[in-house]
Each structure stands twice: as C-alpha cells, then as structure tokens.
Design an enzyme around this catalytic site. Sequence first.
Site, mmCIF file in Angstrom:
data_model
loop_
_atom_site.group_PDB
_atom_site.id
_atom_site.type_symbol
_atom_site.label_atom_id
_atom_site.label_comp_id
_atom_site.label_asym_id
_atom_site.label_seq_id
_atom_site.Cartn_x
_atom_site.Cartn_y
_atom_site.Cartn_z
ATOM 1 N N LEU A 501 0.782 -1.232 0.000
ATOM 2 C CA LEU A 501 0.000 0.000 0.000
ATOM 3 C C LEU A 501 0.818 1.288 0.000
ATOM 4 C CD1 LEU A 501 -2.797 -1.034 2.554
ATOM 5 C CD2 LEU A 501 -2.975 -0.931 0.073
ATOM 6 N N ALA A 675 -2.520 5.867 -1.103
ATOM 7 C CA ALA A 675 -3.264 6.055 -2.357
ATOM 8 C C ALA A 675 -2.754 5.107 -3.440
ATOM 9 C CB ALA A 675 -3.152 7.507 -2.827
ATOM 10 N N HIS A 676 -1.856 4.187 -3.072
ATOM 11 C CA HIS A 676 -1.297 3.225 -4.034
ATOM 12 C C HIS A 676 -1.565 1.815 -3.515
ATOM 13 C CE1 HIS A 676 1.948 6.571 -4.735
ATOM 14 N NE2 HIS A 676 0.780 6.881 -5.290
ATOM 15 N N GLN A 677 -2.171 0.992 -4.353
ATOM 16 C CA GLN A 677 -2.449 -0.396 -3.962
ATOM 17 C C GLN A 677 -1.892 -1.326 -5.032
ATOM 18 O OE1 GLN A 677 -5.661 1.538 -4.660
ATOM 19 N NE2 GLN A 677 -5.087 2.756 -2.894
#
Length: 744
Positions: A501, A675-677
């Site tokens: 994440l 905000a990154h997965q």
Amino acid sequence: MGRNCHPLLSGRRSKAEKYNHGLSSAELLALASLCEVFLPPLPSVSLEGKEDRPGQALESFYKASGAQAPVPDKVAEIVVKRLLTEAVILIRVVLLMLSTKLGTLMLCGSLCLSEKWPYINNFSSMSLEKREKVLQKWFKNWIFTPVRIAFFILKTFCLFVFFCQLDENGKNPAWEAIDYHVENDEDVSEVQQERPLEKGIVETMYETDSTIVQSLTQKGLQVTKDSKQNVYKIKCDVVIVGSGCGGGVAAAVLASAGQKVVVIEKGNYFTPKDYSLLEGPSFEQLYESGGILPTTDASMTILAGSTVGGGSAVNWSACIKTPKSLLQEWAGDYKLPLFGSPDYLSAMDIVWERIGVTENCVQEGFQNQVLQKGCKNLGLDVERIPRNSSENHYCGSCGHGCKSGDKKGTDSTWLVDAVNHGAVILTGCKAERFILEKSDNGSTRTMKCSGVIAKALNNDIRMKFQIETKATISACGALLTPPLMISSGLKNQHIGKNLHLHPVLMAWGYFPDSNLEFKGKNYEGGIITSAHKVVSADSEVRALIETPEFSPAKFSVFCPWLSGIDFKQTMLKYSRTAHLITIIRDRGSGEVKVEGRISHKLDQLDKENLKAGLRQALRILIAAGAVEVGTHRSDGQQLKCEGITEKEVEQFLDTVYAAEGPKSPVENWMVYGTAHQMGSCRMGVNEKEGAVDENGQSWEAEGLYVCDASVFPSAVGVNPMITIQSTAYCLSKRIAESLREQSS
C-alpha cells in the site's frame, strides 16, 4: 452561486432529504452530543482572531457546532453505509450505552455524576466541558481500544461531513474563516466541452430495461435478451473489468489490434466541464467507498479511484518511471524476464508519450516552494517530478478531477483510442463473477473463462449482463480484482495476499501569511512537482518525500483532536500549513479477499524507514522557516521553532517515530494514509509463486487475465502510474498476439 458542473458533483440536496440510517432517537441524540464535543460552539474571545479574515466569517466559525443539523444524520448515514458490519455494531453499542445512565457511567465514570437528582447523567445531559474530558481520556486509553476506535471513527466522520457540507449557495460557511476557496470562475469556453468517449459510451444511469438493448446495439454489439435466465447476452472478443491505468491501456491496445472490446466500469463518466472541485460530492462519485475506506483495524485510510479513468482521473499527476533497480529485482529475483526486456523499456516510452508527460513546472505551488527551499537550505538534493500535464498546469485540485482538462488520464487518452477503434464502455455496471467452466482441452489449467456476469447499479435495469468473450481481463485494481476472482471460485493461494500500500505518514509546518517568501495557499499549484529521496548510508532509498493534495475535510480527518478549541485554532491555520508526505516501499504486506475488508501490517524495516522519512521531512520544514512543525500523532506532537537551537531540534526529532494505529495498546497512535495499492494477485513463474503467469493469465483459468497493479511481485516504491500502464501495455500486447494466433 451557480456552478457549471454535473448534477452528481454539485452537492445539491433536496430540502426534504430522507435518511435511512435506522438509528433511534436516543442513539441520534448521543451521536449529536459527541459531534458537539468534536466541533463545539465557542465564544469568539477564546480563539486567536485572524485580522485578514472577515469578522462575520470568523464569528460564524467560532459558533459552529457539530451537533447542528444535518451533521449527526449524515454521520449516521456514513456509518451504516460505509463501515463493515462489526464496526457498525460497535458504534451502535457505544451510542446505546451513552444514551442510558448505566452505560454512560460505565464509559464515563465519575464525570457523569451529579450532586442533584438523578445523580447520574446520560451523556447528552453532561456539560460540554465534562463530555470533552471523557473523549480526551478515551483517546489516550490503551486498554479498551475498540471503544477508542468507535470514538475516533465518529470524530473522523463528523469533521469530514462538516467541512464537506454546502449551503444553498454551494459554499461551506467555514471556508471563508479558514481561508479556503473553490475555483468557480473557470473560463468554460476554454474547457473541453465535448465528451471524448461519447461514440463508445453507454451510461446505465440513463437507461432502463426498455432502452438498454437498443443503446448497446447502436454501439455495434450483438445483444440478445434471455428472459429465462434474466440476462442480456452480449457477445464480443474481449471484456475488461475496470477503466483505470490498467484497463484503459488494455482497451486501447486490444481494440487497436482489431478486437471488439467491452469495458465495464462501476463508476460514472465525467468530463472536465462536469467537475465541481467540491470535496463531498467528488469523494462520493470519484472514489471507492466515497473516499471512506479504512483498513479493518482503522490504522490506515485508503484512497482509490472509482470512475471512468479510475485512479488516473483523480491522482496527483506524478509520472515516475519504474526504477532500474526494481526492474532488475523483478527480472532476476522473481525470474520474470518481461521486466528486464527491451519491450518493457519501450512500453514506458510509449506510455510517456501517449499521456503527454512534461518534465518542468513553470510556476510552483506553495507546498513545493517549501519543500525546495528547505532542501536547498539543508544542502539536500531535490528532484523534479514529471507530470502528465503541461508545464503551465497550476492546479491543486486534480484529486477532485481536472477541471481544466490539462491532466491526461486514461479517460482522455487510452480510452479515447479504444472507442475510436470500436470499443464500448458500459458505466454504472459492476462485475459480479467470471464465467468459469471446467477445461477439457488438455491444458494444464483446470478451468476456462468465457466472460463475466455483471449488473447495472441503476435499479431501472433489473436484468443482468452476461458478456461472452474469447478473453476476459480483470483490471479493477488491487483492492477489487482479488475479491472478484475469489467470489468466482478461484483458489490460488496468492489471490488476495501480498497486498502492498505504500504507507504514508505526514509532517506539517505552519508558515503564517506574514512570511512573504512563499506565495499562495496549500491548496494552490501543482500537487507534486518535486521530491526528495531519503537514502541510507549505502545509498538505498528509504523513503520518498513529496507534497500532497490536502483539502479541508481531508486535513480535518488527519488532524489530531486534542480539544474543541485546539482543533478550531488549527483549522484557522489551514491555508498556510504545508504538509510533506513520507512514502515508503513497504516490505510488510496485507490481505484483501473480501471486498472492503482490507488488512495491512508494517514490518520493522518499514517502521524504521517511515521514521527516517518523517524526521527528514520535519528538518526540511524547519529549514524552510516554519514557525511550528509537527506530526499527526494523537497527542498533537509539535515544536515551536522560533529561537530554537539545533540541539533542541534533535531532541524533538528523537521523540518522532512511526507509531502504531488506534487499535494497538498504546497511548499515542497515528493513522496512516495510502493512495497506491498493488501486488494482491502477483505474477509468478508458477502457481506456487504467483496467481498469474508472465502473460498476466490466471494459473487456474485459461482466458482469464489480470492487467492492473495486482500483478506486481512487490511494492514499487514510487508513484506507480507509469509502471501500471507500462505493464498493462506489455500484457495486453501479448493477449492480442495470443488472440491473433487463435483466430489464424
């Protein structure tokens, strides 16, 4: 005040709005009493005034209360609509307890006692001062942390609702007091008026059972109505679930290769002229779960795009190519030659050109000015961050959609290419399961995928869609691809695991208006135009320091709550408070097997890297001239900088660390952002190493592919848009070649 935007993004509500939360009047009274504590009405003399702000606006903000309608009802709606069942039960139990004298005594102790009959007060009958003391104690309580989480969630939702709500003029009464303005004077004639995807879009929100077949047929699809099975059968070559960085690229590549492509997207389609830049409706319409998506332990809040264009429509424009060291790792350690191939390097260049990446910024925003100045004063390197927009793009609101149309997401690039080659995009349509059957062609894969079953989110379309294809691609992101695969019957051990994440912690610094060196406000200017890498003694990157988009509701959510007066004083400093985010490449990982149920755990190295990044960010803010700095730790950790010595700075930094989340048995805690997965359906050389092969094809089901960040073997460590699009480009090229061979 009129606003040229889509009705769904206007924030306008009917005067007789109905609520479906189901809370009793007693529960709602207890909730309103809590909201009043989080945002209490205060006498104006209790706060430091701002001479540059209108007195009436300040007075209104002082007197504002979280108990005022419709805040409690809207908080209750979010609780019931957005939270997991166990969280709803927990909160309702707490509210029920606070609505009774015995329950209040159990939760509040002696503070609820009175010298007069009836001697024990329920929560709403306690004085505001005593209620505040109760919450201050609970936020520090490290024994019964579930109760602390309940109060924390309600605090979060109360402040989120308050700063998102709009009056009849389309404004929030608090904006003027905190010096926040939403752009409303865009020259609409310069904004793109046409709908670039019009020739290929079918929006189910405007359709019914009596119109949908004709609309799909007009777009060139073969559609038959099967009333027995209650489905519309659609035939095409490729169906893609999701329209973001992965799905958009795949749609363009495959449609350009002559395949009839259908993209299904559960979000709606908006163009630049539709965007309002208003937080509340933008979160509701453009983000997964309305922008309210915590991990199961409430330690992390997750932002993920959910609209046509996916994350590319709402991200912060940062374009960073896949680091060479990472490509070597994936190609070598994970034995995936794709990432060491010329094809991948070429794909990055193609992506770079298609989305119009530029490498300079003509005018820096406030926060990037601070980052660059602080690094310069410390003698630290600071790098320019390329963006998929023009060099003149001065927009701090792209997280709510790019109203100028300058940013080039997949909705204005790859998907345009796709519809120009005959692709059809079906919006407001959610995939339910892949159509899997046993394989009898002697393949090592035991199943074969022949399409997807999906449903319209519009209740006027009661029949489902059965989309039958040669190839099916899941590109709905690392949070949704695994649950969709699992609910379809796939059982590979890697599906839903290895979720990374890029956890984020933030440092803040306050630069009053009297500091004329830095121009603008924290919500103005390009969001990410520069970055600093925190490196170890052996030159390994430990953390990346960048600047975030931080509009008022988001700011209030992360802001530690110490008291009502402290919170309002903090909000008055909002517009000149610069934030620096510390992003790490997490070695720890999480899991997502059921939609909305997300877990993640940092390992010790992650915590050390976050600590190193957080401390460096604070040094940068101090060096830039902040009058005070701090973190978002629950105790309001901060340092006044005027006249501070280097020794005192170091003593303060020694107290900074990556704290645990609110569920942990600790007094001081933090909430992380992300905000990154990525990585939850990772690529591997065999089924024991990954969920998909090097072509993105499921190890279990022939004809089922994944083209999103799920396939990453590990975290990237930088903003992943270029890596996602480049990977999707390579995988979809291979899928196109496979389909060509099948038909020849």
